[in-house]
Design a protein around this motif. Structure first.
Motif, PDB file in Angstrom:
ATOM      1  N   ALA A 190       0.816  -1.224   0.000  1.00 32.14           N
ATOM      2  CA  ALA A 190       0.000   0.000   0.000  1.00 32.14           C
ATOM      3  C   ALA A 190       0.845   1.268   0.000  1.00 32.14           C
ATOM      4  O   ALA A 190       0.381   2.327  -0.425  1.00 32.14           O
ATOM      5  N   LEU A 191       2.088   1.181   0.483  1.00 34.05           N
ATOM      6  CA  LEU A 191       2.952   2.365   0.524  1.00 34.05           C
ATOM      7  C   LEU A 191       3.334   2.775  -0.903  1.00 34.05           C
ATOM      8  O   LEU A 191       3.288   1.937  -1.800  1.00 34.05           O
ATOM      9  N   PRO A 192       3.687   4.043  -1.173  1.00 34.06           N
ATOM     10  CA  PRO A 192       3.912   5.114  -0.202  1.00 34.06           C
ATOM     11  C   PRO A 192       2.608   5.713   0.329  1.00 34.06           C
ATOM     12  O   PRO A 192       1.568   5.601  -0.286  1.00 34.06           O
ATOM     13  N   ALA A 193       2.753   6.355   1.499  1.00 32.16           N
ATOM     14  CA  ALA A 193       1.615   7.020   2.126  1.00 32.16           C
ATOM     15  C   ALA A 193       2.118   8.230   2.904  1.00 32.16           C
ATOM     16  O   ALA A 193       3.292   8.277   3.293  1.00 32.16           O
ATOM     17  N   ASP A 194       1.245   9.178   3.107  1.00 30.24           N
ATOM     18  CA  ASP A 194       1.608  10.354   3.908  1.00 30.24           C
ATOM     19  C   ASP A 194       1.645  10.013   5.390  1.00 30.24           C
ATOM     20  O   ASP A 194       2.443  10.556   6.144  1.00 30.24           O
ATOM     21  N   ALA A 195       0.758   9.110   5.790  1.00 32.85           N
ATOM     22  CA  ALA A 195       0.736   8.676   7.195  1.00 32.85           C
ATOM     23  C   ALA A 195       0.346   7.206   7.248  1.00 32.85           C
ATOM     24  O   ALA A 195      -0.313   6.687   6.341  1.00 32.85           O
ATOM     25  N   ALA A 196       0.787   6.535   8.312  1.00 32.14           N
ATOM     26  CA  ALA A 196       0.407   5.141   8.540  1.00 32.14           C
ATOM     27  C   ALA A 196       0.004   5.017  10.000  1.00 32.14           C
ATOM     28  O   ALA A 196       0.729   5.479  10.891  1.00 32.14           O
ATOM     29  N   VAL A 197      -1.161   4.445  10.233  1.00 31.58           N
ATOM     30  CA  VAL A 197      -1.663   4.292  11.597  1.00 31.58           C
ATOM     31  C   VAL A 197      -1.906   2.804  11.838  1.00 31.58           C
ATOM     32  O   VAL A 197      -2.731   2.189  11.164  1.00 31.58           O
ATOM     33  N   ASN A 236       6.887 -12.840  15.109  1.00 32.24           N
ATOM     34  CA  ASN A 236       6.365 -12.262  13.877  1.00 32.24           C
ATOM     35  C   ASN A 236       7.120 -10.996  13.514  1.00 32.24           C
ATOM     36  O   ASN A 236       7.741 -10.377  14.378  1.00 32.24           O
ATOM     37  N   PRO A 237       7.059 -10.589  12.242  1.00 33.59           N
ATOM     38  CA  PRO A 237       7.651  -9.305  11.876  1.00 33.59           C
ATOM     39  C   PRO A 237       6.955  -8.181  12.639  1.00 33.59           C
ATOM     40  O   PRO A 237       5.764  -8.273  12.951  1.00 33.59           O
ATOM     41  N   ASP A 238       7.707  -7.149  12.967  1.00 33.71           N
ATOM     42  CA  ASP A 238       7.179  -6.005  13.709  1.00 33.71           C
ATOM     43  C   ASP A 238       6.811  -4.929  12.691  1.00 33.71           C
ATOM     44  O   ASP A 238       7.678  -4.211  12.180  1.00 33.71           O
ATOM     45  N   ILE A 239       5.524  -4.826  12.381  1.00 39.75           N
ATOM     46  CA  ILE A 239       5.084  -3.933  11.302  1.00 39.75           C
ATOM     47  C   ILE A 239       5.365  -2.482  11.660  1.00 39.75           C
ATOM     48  O   ILE A 239       5.882  -1.707  10.845  1.00 39.75           O
ATOM     49  N   LEU A 240       5.064  -2.109  12.905  1.00 39.80           N
ATOM     50  CA  LEU A 240       5.270  -0.721  13.333  1.00 39.80           C
ATOM     51  C   LEU A 240       6.745  -0.334  13.245  1.00 39.80           C
ATOM     52  O   LEU A 240       7.098   0.713  12.693  1.00 39.80           O
ATOM     53  N   ALA A 241       7.619  -1.189  13.780  1.00 37.40           N
ATOM     54  CA  ALA A 241       9.055  -0.871  13.756  1.00 37.40           C
ATOM     55  C   ALA A 241       9.587  -0.864  12.330  1.00 37.40           C
ATOM     56  O   ALA A 241      10.399  -0.005  11.953  1.00 37.40           O
ATOM     57  N   THR A 242       9.122  -1.815  11.524  1.00 44.24           N
ATOM     58  CA  THR A 242       9.611  -1.912  10.147  1.00 44.24           C
ATOM     59  C   THR A 242       9.319  -0.630   9.382  1.00 44.24           C
ATOM     60  O   THR A 242      10.201  -0.068   8.715  1.00 44.24           O
ATOM     61  N   VAL A 243       8.091  -0.137   9.494  1.00 46.58           N
ATOM     62  CA  VAL A 243       7.719   1.069   8.738  1.00 46.58           C
ATOM     63  C   VAL A 243       8.333   2.315   9.380  1.00 46.58           C
ATOM     64  O   VAL A 243       8.798   3.224   8.675  1.00 46.58           O
ATOM     65  N   SER A 244       8.390   2.350  10.717  1.00 46.61           N
ATOM     66  CA  SER A 244       8.959   3.515  11.405  1.00 46.61           C
ATOM     67  C   SER A 244      10.423   3.726  11.030  1.00 46.61           C
ATOM     68  O   SER A 244      10.923   4.846  11.011  1.00 46.61           O
ATOM     69  N   GLN A 245      11.106   2.604  10.767  1.00 50.70           N
ATOM     70  CA  GLN A 245      12.565   2.687  10.562  1.00 50.70           C
ATOM     71  C   GLN A 245      12.954   2.590   9.088  1.00 50.70           C
ATOM     72  O   GLN A 245      14.119   2.328   8.775  1.00 50.70           O
ATOM     73  N   MET A 246      11.991   2.802   8.193  1.00 50.87           N
ATOM     74  CA  MET A 246      12.313   2.781   6.756  1.00 50.87           C
ATOM     75  C   MET A 246      13.323   3.883   6.418  1.00 50.87           C
ATOM     76  O   MET A 246      13.167   5.023   6.835  1.00 50.87           O
ATOM     77  N   LYS A 247      14.356   3.513   5.667  1.00 54.73           N
ATOM     78  CA  LYS A 247      15.398   4.494   5.306  1.00 54.73           C
ATOM     79  C   LYS A 247      14.885   5.451   4.233  1.00 54.73           C
ATOM     80  O   LYS A 247      15.210   6.637   4.237  1.00 54.73           O
ATOM     81  N   THR A 248      14.114   4.913   3.299  1.00 60.26           N
ATOM     82  CA  THR A 248      13.553   5.770   2.251  1.00 60.26           C
ATOM     83  C   THR A 248      12.058   5.493   2.154  1.00 60.26           C
ATOM     84  O   THR A 248      11.609   4.369   2.354  1.00 60.26           O
ATOM     85  N   GLY A 249      11.315   6.547   1.873  1.00 61.47           N
ATOM     86  CA  GLY A 249       9.882   6.376   1.661  1.00 61.47           C
ATOM     87  C   GLY A 249       9.083   6.212   2.933  1.00 61.47           C
ATOM     88  O   GLY A 249       7.924   5.808   2.893  1.00 61.47           O
ATOM     89  N   ARG A 250       9.698   6.552   4.094  1.00 65.84           N
ATOM     90  CA  ARG A 250       8.937   6.457   5.342  1.00 65.84           C
ATOM     91  C   ARG A 250       7.795   7.463   5.310  1.00 65.84           C
ATOM     92  O   ARG A 250       7.985   8.629   4.926  1.00 65.84           O
ATOM     93  N   PRO A 251       6.585   7.048   5.717  1.00 65.58           N
ATOM     94  CA  PRO A 251       5.497   8.027   5.825  1.00 65.58           C
ATOM     95  C   PRO A 251       5.912   9.160   6.769  1.00 65.58           C
ATOM     96  O   PRO A 251       6.657   8.918   7.736  1.00 65.58           O
ATOM     97  N   LYS A 252       5.428  10.361   6.489  1.00 69.71           N
ATOM     98  CA  LYS A 252       5.802  11.506   7.330  1.00 69.71           C
ATOM     99  C   LYS A 252       5.381  11.277   8.782  1.00 69.71           C
ATOM    100  O   LYS A 252       6.103  11.638   9.713  1.00 69.71           O
ATOM    101  N   LEU A 253       4.221  10.661   8.959  1.00 74.04           N
ATOM    102  CA  LEU A 253       3.708  10.416  10.309  1.00 74.04           C
ATOM    103  C   LEU A 253       3.399   8.933  10.480  1.00 74.04           C
ATOM    104  O   LEU A 253       2.607   8.378   9.726  1.00 74.04           O
ATOM    105  N   VAL A 254       4.043   8.319  11.471  1.00 74.38           N
ATOM    106  CA  VAL A 254       3.782   6.907  11.764  1.00 74.38           C
ATOM    107  C   VAL A 254       3.223   6.812  13.184  1.00 74.38           C
ATOM    108  O   VAL A 254       3.866   7.276  14.136  1.00 74.38           O
ATOM    109  N   VAL A 255       2.038   6.239  13.312  1.00 71.49           N
ATOM    110  CA  VAL A 255       1.349   6.168  14.601  1.00 71.49           C
ATOM    111  C   VAL A 255       1.129   4.701  14.974  1.00 71.49           C
ATOM    112  O   VAL A 255       0.598   3.924  14.175  1.00 71.49           O
TER     113      VAL A 255
END
Lengths: 230, 230
Positions: free
Chosen positions: B93-100, B134-153
């Motif tokens: 689904a990425l890229p996104a402006d925010a991910a909650v 299991n994979p940690d979805i929050l940590a994985t997206v929060s720590q993206m080097k490129t293309g990280r959403p501006k706001l991760v909740v």
């Protein structure tokens, strides 16, 4: 609902005056306050059977885990979560002329009670979870020394060697009949509208054609009425 | 549904033109074909939040596990079962402006694949089940080097030391905000209509009064709109 209850009470079918306990649905065994182990079961077959028995005039006690289909009208509903709660509810509901155990009861529960959420410890190592065997409701009731229902029917959800496993299960548990079905994902039976069952009795195995769960229920209800009339 | 989708597309709110990914519901991790491990989550808070974001004009991708409440209208719904499927759906689904990430994702899954039903072996000894993290979805997206959403909740469901656990979680995962709540059974929040949350940001902890989940959702959606506008 009231109309259905009155209709059931007035129903003058072959099961009038008979009390039948039916279990249905999955059980949920808590791991901690936010997690649990569950069996896949919509409760569709057990619900259809309870409805069919009530339609033949039976006084049905319907002991159900957290199922996805709503309980039928015209029966006494007892809601439970765990296998131990289900056994207690069944024992409370007895005596009965027949007991049909259609629920998909969890074989195991957590050995310890985790009152707080189990946290990841940061090591990446998963927690060691200890399991304990749940009470066997079918065997417990089948092997009652006094007050055993005249007819005890178990269900067997199998994914391979359906007939052999179910025949062995009938011997091991001491029940009268086993309604066996193949719940391999490829069959689409779990969560679906149809069922393909093998009825195991002391006369052997009777393989029914695939049919709607409501028809399986009607046929079983009629056989139960015949067995109780003998 | 079509009307809601059209309304959302035409909505001229502060989130118009923004793409937001929302996860919701539990995950189910199969043990074998008939058993699974689940997290308790109705999906009510994630669903309310997706609805509120869409109402402010956002283009919402709603990645949901098997929740008990239906997904909202006017969003793109992606249904998944397991944590690994949820991560894959989020990455697609990425890229996104925010991910909650409001889903209650299972921390662990079975280490081995059991293609057939695990049987009792007659010894009375429960099976030894091995788990894998299991994979940690929050940590994985929060720590993206490129293309990280501006706001991760992220969300944190806690049963004790809510604020301390959630503050530590925010640091550890690298997300921007944590919406923490106390899901102790005594609160009735799980499966209920109300929520009492603490919002953890870099500014500290903001403890909100107990309110309906729809109001929590509206307030969060407005704060997300403000954050993305900066």
């Amino acid at each position: 609902e009231i109309v259905a209850a009155v209709e059931a009470a007035l129903a003058d079918g072959p099961l009038k005056g008979r009390h039948i306990v039916v279990t249905s649905g999955p059980t949920h065994e808590p791991i901690d306050p936010v997690r649990y182990i569950a069996n896949r079961s919509s409760g569709a077959q057990g619900t259809a059977l309870a409805r069919a028995l009530a339609a033949l005039g039976a006084d049905v006690t319907f002991v159900t885990g957290p199922a996805t289909v709503p309980p039928p009208d015209g029966v006494k509903v007892v809601k439970v979560q765990t296998a131990r709660e289900m056994l207690a509810a069944v024992q409370t509901a007895l005596p009965a002329d027949a007991a049909v155990f259609a629920a998909a009861v969890a074989d195991w529960r957590m050995a310890e009670d985790h009152g707080q959420k189990i946290k990841k410890d940061g090591s990446g190592a998963p927690p060691v979870l200890s399991f304990a065997e749940n009470p066997d409701i079918l065997a417990t009731v089948s092997q009652m020394k006094t007050g055993r229902p005249k007819l005890v029917v178990g269900f067997a959800a199998e994914t391979e060697k359906v007939e052999a496993h179910a025949t062995a299960k009938r011997q091991r548990k001491g029940c009268d009949w086993i309604v066996a079905n193949d719940v391999s994902p490829v069959t689409g039976i779990m969560g679906g509208d149809e069922n393909a069952v093998v009825l195991i009795t002391d006369a052997g195995a009777d393989r029914w054609p695939r049919m709607r769960k409501s028809l399986v229920a009607n046929r079983l209800a009629e056989l139960i009425a015949e067995a109780l009339a003998q």
